[in-house]
Design an enzyme around this catalytic site. Structure first.
Site, mmCIF file in Angstrom:
data_model
loop_
_atom_site.group_PDB
_atom_site.id
_atom_site.type_symbol
_atom_site.label_atom_id
_atom_site.label_comp_id
_atom_site.label_asym_id
_atom_site.label_seq_id
_atom_site.Cartn_x
_atom_site.Cartn_y
_atom_site.Cartn_z
ATOM 1 C CE LYS A 2 -3.762 -2.463 2.222
ATOM 2 N NZ LYS A 2 -4.374 -2.906 3.480
ATOM 3 C CD GLN A 44 -3.319 -4.651 6.619
ATOM 4 O OE1 GLN A 44 -3.207 -3.691 5.872
ATOM 5 N NE2 GLN A 44 -3.945 -5.760 6.275
ATOM 6 C CG ASP A 97 -9.868 -0.515 5.076
ATOM 7 O OD1 ASP A 97 -9.607 -0.857 3.911
ATOM 8 O OD2 ASP A 97 -9.165 -0.833 6.049
#
Length: 296
Positions: free
Chosen positions: A52, A96, A119
């Protein structure tokens, strides 16, 4: 058979984003900025986070990586998120997953302000998705929709089978495929661990999205000729003959299924790359919304 190559499709998205960032910076504006928090040193998570950050660099996004020890108190993580919430130079926040067992994932998800939740997991954004309102789409389903768009896969009137009902993939995927949009308008059946006659249902599927986390679960005798297969699975399977000691397997028995499918995603090199493309597009959306709302 069409190979739905995530490398090619994601590169198209990234090139488009790179050009948009170039235009922003050339006009004197700052670049979008993504902040990522990783707790502990889970090997798979480290790989995802590194990818990422690398992709942010490639297209010109700013990125911040915050590392926290896996023994930290939950309050430390929540406070770190709160600081990012307040930072007007941060457009997107990603924590994460998975997290250590002593930390509530739900508390963490809800701590991120909805307008930085790239997200797409916050209940506010999930609710907007259900109602068909503009929002952040969870990155993996978003990436799959971008792939369908890139390869111009016909979905209207098709029967889509989604195997898996997680809030991260299965549920939002079923909503997107059934939505009244160009790459929606499917009739969707959601299957899970308690579904009876799963094989019979899969054999009806024009499009199958396999997102259950069981390596090579979907076999050739479970699909009909000409089906479109989207493999979301990514599991490390021990293999002493492999250089790293493991191989990455999807939820689909690729070789045998590919022989019957009209189109199929590989693992790796498929949906995972599109997930990052979806995340990057969400971050740009957050940046653009922030500018409109006077976030500098």
């Amino acid at each position: 058979m069409i190979l739905l190559d995530g490398k090619i499709a994601s590169l198209s998205v990234k090139n488009e984003l790179k050009e948009q960032v170039h235009q922003l910076v050339s006009s004197g504006k700052r670049a979008p900025h993504l902040a990522v928090i990783i707790v502990g040193n889970n090997g798979a998570s480290e790989t995802y986070v590194a990818s990422k950050v690398k992709n942010c660099e490639e297209i010109g996004f700013g990125s911040t990586l915050i590392r926290l020890d896996n023994t930290i108190d939950e309050s430390i993580l929540l406070n770190a998120i709160d600081e990012l919430n307040k930072d007007e130079l941060i457009d997107g926040i990603l924590v994460q997953l998975p997290l250590p067992k002593h930390i509530s994932e739900q508390k963490v998800i809800e701590k991120i302000v909805p307008n930085k939740d790239v997200d797409g997991f916050h209940p506010v954004n999930a609710g907007k998705l259900v109602q068909g309102l503009p929002t952040f789409i969870p990155a993996t389903p978003y990436g799959i929709m971008l792939m369908l768009q890139y390869y111009q896969i016909e979905t209207k009137g098709k029967h889509a089978i989604v195997i898996g009902r997680s809030n991260i993939v299965g549920r939002p995927m079923s909503i997107l495929l059934s939505s009244n949009t160009q790459y929606g308008n499917c009739t969707v059946t959601v299957c899970h661990s308690h579904t009876k006659n799963l094989k019979e249902l899969c054999l009806q599927g024009d499009i199958i999205v396999a997102a259950l986390g069981k390596p090579e679960f979907l076999k050739a005798d479970m699909i009909k000729d000409g089906a479109v297969i989207i493999d979301v699975g990514i599991t490390r399977v021990e293999d002493a003959t492999a250089k790293k000691g493991f191989r990455i397997k999807g939820d689909v028995a690729f070789d045998e299924v590919a022989a019957k499918a009209a189109a199929i995603t590989p693992v790796p090199g498929g949906v995972g790359l599109m997930t990052i493309a979806g995340l990057l597009k969400n971050t740009l959306h957050s940046y653009q919304s922030g500018i409109l709302n006077h976030r500098q």
